[in-house]
Scaffold this motif. Sequence first.
Motif, PDB file in Angstrom:
ATOM      1  N   THR A 165     -18.307   8.879  12.761  1.00 51.90           N
ATOM      2  CA  THR A 165     -17.357   8.586  13.838  1.00 51.90           C
ATOM      3  C   THR A 165     -15.943   8.902  13.369  1.00 51.90           C
ATOM      4  O   THR A 165     -15.708   9.207  12.207  1.00 51.90           O
ATOM      5  N   GLU A 166     -15.012   8.793  14.282  1.00 47.93           N
ATOM      6  CA  GLU A 166     -13.601   9.007  13.937  1.00 47.93           C
ATOM      7  C   GLU A 166     -13.168   7.993  12.885  1.00 47.93           C
ATOM      8  O   GLU A 166     -13.554   6.831  12.926  1.00 47.93           O
ATOM      9  N   THR A 167     -12.382   8.465  11.928  1.00 50.57           N
ATOM     10  CA  THR A 167     -11.827   7.571  10.913  1.00 50.57           C
ATOM     11  C   THR A 167     -10.305   7.681  10.946  1.00 50.57           C
ATOM     12  O   THR A 167      -9.762   8.775  11.028  1.00 50.57           O
ATOM     13  N   THR A 168      -9.651   6.548  10.902  1.00 46.74           N
ATOM     14  CA  THR A 168      -8.198   6.500  10.807  1.00 46.74           C
ATOM     15  C   THR A 168      -7.858   5.805   9.512  1.00 46.74           C
ATOM     16  O   THR A 168      -8.404   4.748   9.202  1.00 46.74           O
ATOM     17  N   ILE A 169      -6.966   6.406   8.732  1.00 48.30           N
ATOM     18  CA  ILE A 169      -6.544   5.790   7.482  1.00 48.30           C
ATOM     19  C   ILE A 169      -5.058   5.462   7.580  1.00 48.30           C
ATOM     20  O   ILE A 169      -4.267   6.284   8.027  1.00 48.30           O
ATOM     21  N   LEU A 170      -4.716   4.242   7.226  1.00 52.92           N
ATOM     22  CA  LEU A 170      -3.326   3.780   7.222  1.00 52.92           C
ATOM     23  C   LEU A 170      -2.860   3.706   5.775  1.00 52.92           C
ATOM     24  O   LEU A 170      -3.506   3.064   4.945  1.00 52.92           O
ATOM     25  N   SER A 171      -1.747   4.351   5.466  1.00 49.61           N
ATOM     26  CA  SER A 171      -1.172   4.284   4.132  1.00 49.61           C
ATOM     27  C   SER A 171      -0.036   3.278   4.156  1.00 49.61           C
ATOM     28  O   SER A 171       0.929   3.442   4.896  1.00 49.61           O
ATOM     29  N   TYR A 172      -0.136   2.249   3.333  1.00 49.38           N
ATOM     30  CA  TYR A 172       0.843   1.170   3.350  1.00 49.38           C
ATOM     31  C   TYR A 172       2.051   1.411   2.458  1.00 49.38           C
ATOM     32  O   TYR A 172       3.148   0.995   2.787  1.00 49.38           O
ATOM     33  N   THR A 173       1.859   2.022   1.287  1.00 54.25           N
ATOM     34  CA  THR A 173       2.994   2.246   0.397  1.00 54.25           C
ATOM     35  C   THR A 173       3.168   3.711   0.064  1.00 54.25           C
ATOM     36  O   THR A 173       4.237   4.252   0.230  1.00 54.25           O
ATOM     37  N   HIS A 174       2.118   4.330  -0.422  1.00 50.57           N
ATOM     38  CA  HIS A 174       2.204   5.745  -0.761  1.00 50.57           C
ATOM     39  C   HIS A 174       0.813   6.351  -0.797  1.00 50.57           C
ATOM     40  O   HIS A 174      -0.175   5.675  -1.050  1.00 50.57           O
ATOM     41  N   ALA A 175       0.764   7.613  -0.482  1.00 49.17           N
ATOM     42  CA  ALA A 175      -0.436   8.415  -0.676  1.00 49.17           C
ATOM     43  C   ALA A 175      -0.013   9.451  -1.701  1.00 49.17           C
ATOM     44  O   ALA A 175       0.678  10.412  -1.375  1.00 49.17           O
ATOM     45  N   ARG A 176      -0.369   9.209  -2.939  1.00 52.21           N
ATOM     46  CA  ARG A 176       0.088  10.111  -3.994  1.00 52.21           C
ATOM     47  C   ARG A 176      -1.044  10.359  -4.979  1.00 52.21           C
ATOM     48  O   ARG A 176      -1.933   9.529  -5.152  1.00 52.21           O
ATOM     49  N   SER A 177      -0.973  11.503  -5.592  1.00 46.58           N
ATOM     50  CA  SER A 177      -1.970  11.895  -6.565  1.00 46.58           C
ATOM     51  C   SER A 177      -3.356  11.798  -5.909  1.00 46.58           C
ATOM     52  O   SER A 177      -3.569  12.367  -4.841  1.00 46.58           O
ATOM     53  N   MET A 178      -4.305  11.064  -6.493  1.00 46.06           N
ATOM     54  CA  MET A 178      -5.654  11.009  -5.918  1.00 46.06           C
ATOM     55  C   MET A 178      -5.653  10.361  -4.541  1.00 46.06           C
ATOM     56  O   MET A 178      -6.406  10.769  -3.661  1.00 46.06           O
ATOM     57  N   SER A 179      -4.801   9.379  -4.315  1.00 46.26           N
ATOM     58  CA  SER A 179      -4.797   8.724  -3.000  1.00 46.26           C
ATOM     59  C   SER A 179      -4.219   9.633  -1.914  1.00 46.26           C
ATOM     60  O   SER A 179      -4.427   9.389  -0.729  1.00 46.26           O
ATOM     61  N   SER A 180      -3.523  10.722  -2.287  1.00 43.54           N
ATOM     62  CA  SER A 180      -3.102  11.694  -1.267  1.00 43.54           C
ATOM     63  C   SER A 180      -4.307  12.495  -0.784  1.00 43.54           C
ATOM     64  O   SER A 180      -4.340  12.926   0.368  1.00 43.54           O
TER      65      SER A 180
END
Length: 154
Positions: A103-118
């Motif tokens: 299904t559709e997925t929405t991801i919310l980034s709270y502080t940063h999306a950097r390195s692997m989390s990007s």
Amino acid sequence: MPRTKATIKIDKAKDPVSHIHDNHIDLQNNHVYLFPWDALAATGTYGECEPGVDYTMANKFIMNARLAMLTNPDKPMIVHQKTCGGDWGEGMAIFDTLMMHPTETTILSYTHARSMSSLTFQAATKRVMLPHSVFMFHDGTYYDGGTMKVVVYG
């Protein structure tokens, strides 16, 4: 008349707030939390920043995403992400889990999306950065250490 202190008794098996905090999932609303809470709860801090993506976070996320899919097969999944970078292999396991979610997925980034989390951030169908969140990507690094007997080339 003596005053007594009121006590609150919580049945963790039935309490949705305890379930979210203990298991990083809200099945009623199909929300999955991508937070490194286990390390923070044990130590109160993790070096100079919050811990990054590791095998514990990846394992918990994979199980919770699968549980959300089985429990709510037609409902979009919301992922709450708050983590710095982290391990490539474990991050790619999260990335692949998001990519294969039916299904559709929405991801919310709270502080940063950097390195692997990007990269995990990029795997969602929809990506939302909160107003003070930042995005950063970079070339990765690789290091082999030890003796030649320890390092195995494939």
